[in-house]
Enzyme design. Sequence first.
Site, PDB file in Angstrom:
ATOM      1  N   ASN A  46       0.553  -1.123  -0.231  1.00 52.31           N
ATOM      2  CA  ASN A  46       0.400   0.180  -0.109  1.00 52.31           C
ATOM      3  C   ASN A  46       0.783   2.104   0.060  1.00 52.31           C
ATOM      4  OD1 ASN A  46       0.630  -0.891   2.317  1.00 52.31           O
ATOM      5  ND2 ASN A  46      -1.453   0.438   3.509  1.00 52.31           N
ATOM      6  N   GLU A  48       0.389   5.252   0.770  1.00 51.89           N
ATOM      7  CA  GLU A  48      -0.763   6.284   0.916  1.00 51.89           C
ATOM      8  C   GLU A  48      -0.302   7.975   1.046  1.00 51.89           C
ATOM      9  OE1 GLU A  48      -1.309   5.300   5.795  1.00 51.89           O
ATOM     10  OE2 GLU A  48      -2.467   3.865   5.273  1.00 51.89           O
ATOM     11  N   ASN A  49      -0.953   8.153   0.792  1.00 53.38           N
ATOM     12  CA  ASN A  49      -0.646  10.112   0.705  1.00 53.38           C
ATOM     13  C   ASN A  49      -1.714  10.818   1.875  1.00 53.38           C
ATOM     14  OD1 ASN A  49      -1.411  12.426  -1.214  1.00 53.38           O
ATOM     15  ND2 ASN A  49      -0.616  11.688  -2.370  1.00 53.38           N
ATOM     16  N   TYR A  52      -5.657  12.015   2.052  1.00 55.80           N
ATOM     17  CA  TYR A  52      -5.928  10.176   1.990  1.00 55.80           C
ATOM     18  C   TYR A  52      -6.072   9.112   1.424  1.00 55.80           C
ATOM     19  CZ  TYR A  52      -5.453  11.650   7.078  1.00 55.80           C
ATOM     20  OH  TYR A  52      -4.469  12.219   8.104  1.00 55.80           O
ATOM     21  N   CYS A  57      -3.568   0.431  -2.305  1.00 60.15           N
ATOM     22  CA  CYS A  57      -3.678  -0.451  -1.749  1.00 60.15           C
ATOM     23  C   CYS A  57      -3.044  -1.430  -2.367  1.00 60.15           C
ATOM     24  CB  CYS A  57      -5.506  -1.521  -1.866  1.00 60.15           C
ATOM     25  SG  CYS A  57      -6.381  -0.957  -0.820  1.00 60.15           S
ATOM     26  N   GLU A  59      -3.123  -5.045  -3.072  1.00 60.04           N
ATOM     27  CA  GLU A  59      -3.620  -5.815  -4.173  1.00 60.04           C
ATOM     28  C   GLU A  59      -3.733  -4.396  -5.684  1.00 60.04           C
ATOM     29  OE1 GLU A  59      -5.234  -5.377  -1.272  1.00 60.04           O
ATOM     30  OE2 GLU A  59      -5.467  -6.166  -0.588  1.00 60.04           O
ATOM     31  N   CYS A  94     -10.780  -3.896  -4.028  1.00 60.65           N
ATOM     32  CA  CYS A  94      -9.645  -4.913  -4.296  1.00 60.65           C
ATOM     33  C   CYS A  94     -10.092  -6.294  -5.043  1.00 60.65           C
ATOM     34  CB  CYS A  94      -8.137  -4.804  -3.349  1.00 60.65           C
ATOM     35  SG  CYS A  94      -7.496  -3.186  -3.351  1.00 60.65           S
TER      36      CYS A  94
HETATM   37  N1  THU Z   1      -5.092  -1.268   2.881  1.00 53.80           N
HETATM   38  C1  THU Z   1      -4.369  -2.532   1.821  1.00 53.80           C
HETATM   39  O1  THU Z   1      -3.511  -2.044   1.126  1.00 53.80           O
HETATM   40  N2  THU Z   1      -5.495  -4.036   1.109  1.00 53.80           N
HETATM   41  C2  THU Z   1      -6.432  -3.982   1.585  1.00 53.80           C
HETATM   42  O2  THU Z   1      -6.699  -5.481   1.300  1.00 53.80           O
HETATM   43  C3  THU Z   1      -7.335  -3.168   2.859  1.00 53.80           C
HETATM   44  C4  THU Z   1      -6.469  -1.876   3.410  1.00 53.80           C
HETATM   45  C5  THU Z   1      -4.392  -0.547   2.813  1.00 53.80           C
HETATM   46  C6  THU Z   1      -5.243   0.644   2.938  1.00 53.80           C
HETATM   47  C7  THU Z   1      -4.868   1.900   3.459  1.00 53.80           C
HETATM   48  O3  THU Z   1      -3.769   1.654   3.599  1.00 53.80           O
HETATM   49  C8  THU Z   1      -4.522   1.335   4.587  1.00 53.80           C
HETATM   50  O4  THU Z   1      -4.681  -0.319   4.357  1.00 53.80           O
HETATM   51  C9  THU Z   1      -5.498   0.920   5.784  1.00 53.80           C
HETATM   52  O5  THU Z   1      -6.724   0.930   5.224  1.00 53.80           O
END
Ligand code: THU
Length: 138
Positions: A46, A48-49, A52, A57, A59, A94
């Site tokens: 993942n 992030e930014n 938000y 993600c 996946e 996802c």
């Molecule tokens: N996140 C994922 O990367 N994959 C998922 O299937 C669930 C959530 C990440 C997004 C965000 O950076 C953090 O988990 C919290 O939501």
Amino acid sequence: MTIEEKIAAMLLKAQAAKENAYAPYSKFKVGACINTIKDEFFAGCNVENAAYPLTQCAEAGAIGNMIAMNGANQITEVVIISSGDKPCVPCGACRQRIREFAQENTQVHMFSNDANTKITMTLSELLPESFGPEFLHD
Ligand code: THU
């Protein structure tokens, strides 16, 4: 390679990607690895930014890597691991992203942070009655 060996190899890649995750806001790191019908592994984490909603993600990253490296292919297995105590299930978006390249019986293996707990579900269990590419073809 047996399926167990395959999942173990995918888990290593997902764990390595998770370590690289950029998650300064949620502190929830996620790593994913997808396997294709050609037996090629693609990992993602993942990202992030500060704005938000722009977060990507793990996946989505893994699928992007697959496309970038070798084009679209059938996904046969997915491994997901996070920094959470419970096995990390894929978010709704996802599930749909995976759906685009997977089959109903594609296995999704979800691991706890310590990798001691694993839940395995098929894509159709995670996303029943789903919409996909075949709806748009003649
Ligand atoms: N996140 C994922 O990367 N994959 C998922 O299937 C669930 C959530 C990440 C997004 C965000 O950076 C953090 O988990 C919290 O939501």
